[in-house]
Design an enzyme around this catalytic site. Structure first.
Site, PDB file in Angstrom:
ATOM      1  N   GLY A 225     -62.288 -29.360  66.629  1.00  0.00           N
ATOM      2  CA  GLY A 225     -61.020 -28.882  67.149  1.00  0.00           C
ATOM      3  C   GLY A 225     -60.721 -29.191  68.599  1.00  0.00           C
ATOM      4  N   GLU A 259     -68.608 -30.017  65.179  1.00  0.00           N
ATOM      5  CA  GLU A 259     -67.972 -30.977  64.263  1.00  0.00           C
ATOM      6  C   GLU A 259     -66.717 -31.610  64.841  1.00  0.00           C
ATOM      7  OE1 GLU A 259     -66.970 -28.318  61.093  1.00  0.00           O
ATOM      8  OE2 GLU A 259     -68.996 -28.254  60.307  1.00  0.00           O
ATOM      9  N   PRO A 260     -66.827 -32.324  65.933  1.00  0.00           N
ATOM     10  CA  PRO A 260     -65.631 -32.905  66.530  1.00  0.00           C
ATOM     11  C   PRO A 260     -65.168 -34.135  65.749  1.00  0.00           C
ATOM     12  CG  PRO A 260     -67.554 -33.671  67.700  1.00  0.00           C
ATOM     13  CD  PRO A 260     -68.055 -32.729  66.648  1.00  0.00           C
ATOM     14  N   GLY A 261     -63.874 -34.274  65.596  1.00  0.00           N
ATOM     15  CA  GLY A 261     -63.321 -35.485  64.989  1.00  0.00           C
ATOM     16  C   GLY A 261     -62.442 -36.168  66.019  1.00  0.00           C
ATOM     17  N   ARG A 262     -61.290 -35.554  66.247  1.00  0.00           N
ATOM     18  CA  ARG A 262     -60.298 -36.101  67.176  1.00  0.00           C
ATOM     19  C   ARG A 262     -60.890 -36.415  68.548  1.00  0.00           C
ATOM     20  NH1 ARG A 262     -54.971 -34.767  66.531  1.00  0.00           N
ATOM     21  NH2 ARG A 262     -55.651 -32.979  65.327  1.00  0.00           N
ATOM     22  N   TYR A 302     -46.379 -33.890  61.993  1.00  0.00           N
ATOM     23  CA  TYR A 302     -46.555 -32.770  62.930  1.00  0.00           C
ATOM     24  C   TYR A 302     -45.556 -32.804  64.083  1.00  0.00           C
ATOM     25  CZ  TYR A 302     -51.345 -33.171  61.000  1.00  0.00           C
ATOM     26  OH  TYR A 302     -52.449 -33.287  60.207  1.00  0.00           O
ATOM     27  N   CYS A 327     -37.763 -45.855  54.444  1.00  0.00           N
ATOM     28  CA  CYS A 327     -36.497 -45.194  54.111  1.00  0.00           C
ATOM     29  C   CYS A 327     -36.608 -43.680  54.175  1.00  0.00           C
ATOM     30  CB  CYS A 327     -36.032 -45.648  52.742  1.00  0.00           C
ATOM     31  SG  CYS A 327     -35.885 -47.429  52.684  1.00  0.00           S
ATOM     32  N   GLU A 328     -36.836 -43.154  55.363  1.00  0.00           N
ATOM     33  CA  GLU A 328     -36.901 -41.720  55.620  1.00  0.00           C
ATOM     34  C   GLU A 328     -36.442 -41.504  57.058  1.00  0.00           C
ATOM     35  OE1 GLU A 328     -38.150 -39.214  53.642  1.00  0.00           O
ATOM     36  OE2 GLU A 328     -38.988 -40.464  52.038  1.00  0.00           O
ATOM     37  N   TYR A 356     -56.903 -39.417  62.758  1.00  0.00           N
ATOM     38  CA  TYR A 356     -55.844 -39.077  61.803  1.00  0.00           C
ATOM     39  C   TYR A 356     -54.733 -40.129  61.817  1.00  0.00           C
ATOM     40  CZ  TYR A 356     -58.615 -34.915  62.187  1.00  0.00           C
ATOM     41  OH  TYR A 356     -59.683 -34.063  62.231  1.00  0.00           O
TER      42      TYR A 356
HETATM   43  C1  LIG Z   1     -60.879 -31.131  60.415  1.00  0.00           C
HETATM   44  C2  LIG Z   1     -62.149 -30.427  60.641  1.00  0.00           C
HETATM   45  C3  LIG Z   1     -62.929 -30.741  61.760  1.00  0.00           C
HETATM   46  C4  LIG Z   1     -62.512 -31.719  62.818  1.00  0.00           C
HETATM   47  O1  LIG Z   1     -61.382 -31.319  63.498  1.00  0.00           O
HETATM   48  P1  LIG Z   1     -60.945 -32.071  64.857  1.00  0.00           P
HETATM   49  O2  LIG Z   1     -59.764 -31.330  65.310  1.00  0.00           O
HETATM   50  O3  LIG Z   1     -60.639 -33.481  64.480  1.00  0.00           O
HETATM   51  O4  LIG Z   1     -62.081 -31.993  65.800  1.00  0.00           O
HETATM   52  C5  LIG Z   1     -64.138 -30.096  61.888  1.00  0.00           C
HETATM   53  N1  LIG Z   1     -64.558 -29.181  60.977  1.00  0.00           N
HETATM   54  C6  LIG Z   1     -63.827 -28.859  59.886  1.00  0.00           C
HETATM   55  C7  LIG Z   1     -64.344 -27.880  58.927  1.00  0.00           C
HETATM   56  C8  LIG Z   1     -62.593 -29.472  59.682  1.00  0.00           C
HETATM   57  O5  LIG Z   1     -61.865 -29.131  58.626  1.00  0.00           O
END
Ligand SMILES: *Cc1c(COP(=O)(O)O)cnc(C)c1O
Length: 402
Positions: A225, A259-262, A302, A327-328, A356
Site C-alpha cells: 500500500g 507486500e509492496p507492489g506499486r 480511478y 470508443c468510450e 497496475y
Molecule cells: C494489492 C495488494 C498488495 C499491494 O498493494 P500496493 O498498493 O501495490 O502496494 C499487497 N497485499 C495485498 C493483500 C494486496 O491485495
C-alpha cells in the site's frame, strides 16, 4: 536520460518501458528500512507480473505476494523460492488451495471462516498441515481512493477481530492447520502514516492476546500500500514507515512480511504513446494518441493522475485532454493539462506507469496489447512481444454452419 524517441521508433507504440535500476533502488530502500529485524519483502506480483521483472526481483532476494495460483506459478518460474511465497485473496478455488499446499508455500492468507474450513478439509485430504495466516480487517479508513481502500468493514476483505480470534482458536485445535501468521492490508496508494500505525497497533494487540493463549504467531504481515508520487503529493518515507510499524511491536519477536507492489515498480515504468492528430471541439482541445484505456486503465478506472510530457516540444502551452482511440468517453490519459502544440508522430510519455499498467490491459476494441521493454545497465531489451491480431483471436472457435 531515456531516449524515448529512439525507443518508440525501435519498438513502436504504445509501449511500456521499465527501468530495472529504479526497481532495484526502491526494493533496497524498503529492505534497508527494516534492517536489523527479520523481514521478508514479498513483492505484490499483481502490480506488474512480467517474468523478467520478477526474475530481477528474485535475484535481489524478494519473496512474492500472490493472489492467484497463476501468480504463484509465475513467481516460482522466475526463481522465487516457495518458502518466500504467500497466497492472498478473498476467493480461492479448491484447485488453487490444493496446488498451493502441494507446492509448500510459506502460508496461505485466509479471509473468511468458510475459507478456513475449506483449507482445513483440503489439507486433511492431502494429509498435510497447512501453514495459514488470517487477514484481519482493523476497520481503519486509509484515506485513499474508495476503489483501492480495503481496511474498512464495508470492504470485502479480511475478517473482524472477534472472528479472527475464533478462527485462530479453531486453527490451533486442528490437526491440519498451523496458524503461523497474521495479516492486514488497509489499502493502496497510502500517503498518510497515521492509519497504518493505528492498524498495526490494533493487530499487534491481537498478537499479544494470541500469544497469551499459546498461539505462536511468527509472521506479522503488514500488507502493501505504500504510495508513490504521481503528482506532487507527499509520500511516506520507508524509514518512517518501518519505524511506525516497529513502534507497535515492542516486546514481540516477529518476522515482518511486507507486500509492496506499486512502491517497487510504479515509478520505474513509462508508457509511450504517439500523437495521431489534434482536434478542437468548441473551446476544447484534444490530443488524440495511439494508446488507449485498454493499454493503461488507471485514469479511466480511478480517475488517476499521471504526469504527461510531449517529448522534444516547447513553446506556448494551452490546456488539452490527451485521449485514446477507444470508443468510450472515459478513454483518456490526462485532462485539462497545459501542453505545447503537437504534430502527428510526436511522442508523449505517461509517467509512473509501472504498477497496475500492463497487467490491467485488455483487448477491448480488438486492440493488441503493447510490448514491454526493460532498461537495464544502459541497454534496452524486449521482455514481452507486442500482441498480433492472430494472438487476439487464437482461442476463438467459429460456429460451423449446419
Ligand atoms: C494489492 C495488494 C498488495 C499491494 O498493494 P500496493 O498498493 O501495490 O502496494 C499487497 N497485499 C495485498 C493483500 C494486496 O491485495
Amino acid at each position: 536520460m531515456i531516449d524515448y524517441k529512439y525507443l518508440a521508433q525501435k519498438y513502436d507504440t504504445p509501449l511500456y518501458l521499465y527501468d530495472f535500476e529504479k526497481i532495484e533502488n526502491s526494493f533496497l530502500s524498503l529492505k534497508n528500512a527494516f534492517k536489523g529485524r527479520k523481514s521478508l519483502i514479498a513483492y505484490a506480483v499483481k502490480a506488474n507480473s512480467n517474468l523478467s521483472v520478477l526474475k530481477h526481483l528474485a535475484s535481489l532476494g524478494t519473496g512474492a505476494d500472490c493472489v492467484s495460483i497463476g501468480e504463484v506459478k509465475r513467481a516460482l518460474l522466475a526463481g522465487i523460492p516457495s518458502y518466500k511465497i504467500v497466497f492472498s485473496g478473498v476467493g480461492k478455488r479448491d484447485e488453487e488451495i490444493e496446488e498451493a499446499l502441494k507446492l509448500d508455500i510459506l502460508y496461505i492468507n485466509l479471509e473468511s471462516e468458510a475459507e478456513l474450513q475449506r483449507v482445513e478439509d483440503i489439507a486433511a485430504q492431502l494429509g498435510k498441515k497447512a501453514r495459514v495466516s488470517i487477514r484481519v480487517n482493523p476497520n481503519i479508513d486509509p484515506k485513499t481512493h474508495p476503489y483501492i481502500s480495503t481496511g474498512l468493514h464495508e470492504n470485502k476483505f479480511g475478517v473482524e477481530i472477534d472472528t479472527a480470534k475464533k478462527m485462530y482458536l479453531a486453527a490451533k485445535k486442528s490437526n491440519f492447520l498451523d496458524p503461523v501468521g497474521i495479516h492486514f492490508h488497509i489499502g493502496s496508494q497510502l500517503t498518510e502514516l497515521e492509519p497504518i500505525k493505528e492498524a498495526s497497533a490494533i493487530v499487534a494487540d491481537l498478537v499479544r492476546s494470541l500469544h497469551k493463549i499459546d498461539i505462536e504467531i511468527k509472521f506479522f504481515d503488514i500488507g502493501g500500500g505504500l504510495g508513490i508520487k504521481y503528482d506532487n503529493e507527499e509520500t511516506i518515507k520507508p524509514y518512517d514507515y518501518a519505524q511506525a510499524i516497529l513502534a507497535t511491536l515492542k516486546g514481540l519477536d516477529l518476522t515482518i512480511v511486507c507486500e509492496p507492489g506499486r512502491y517497487i515498480v510504479g515509478d520505474a515504468g513509462y508508457f509511450l504513446t504517439k500523437v495521431l492528430y489534434e482536434k478542437k471541439s468548441g473551446d476544447k482541445r484534444f490530443i488524440i494518441v495511439d494508446g488507449g484505456m485498454n493499454d493503461l486503465l488507471r485514469p479511466s478506472l480511478y480517475n488517476a493522475y499521471h504526469k504527461v510530457e510531449v517529448i522534444g516540444k516547447t513553446g506556448d502551452e494551452t490546456p488539452a485532454d490527451v485521449v485514446g482511440p477507444v470508443c468510450e468517453s472515459g478513454d483518456f490519459f490526462a485532462k485539462n493539462r497545459p501542453l505545447p502544440s503537437t504534430s502527428p508522430g510526436d511522442i508523449i510519455v505517461v509517467y509512473s506507469a509501472g504498477a497496475y499498467g500492463f497487467v490491467m490491459s485488455s483487448n477491448y476494441n480488438t486492440r493488441p496489447r503493447p510490448a514491454e521493454v526493460a532498461l537495464f545497465k544502459g541497454s534496452d531489451r524486449l521482455i514481452r512481444k507486442r500482441e498480433t491480431f492472430e494472438d487476439i483471436i487464437k482461442n476463438e472457435i467459429e460456429l460451423m454452419d449446419e
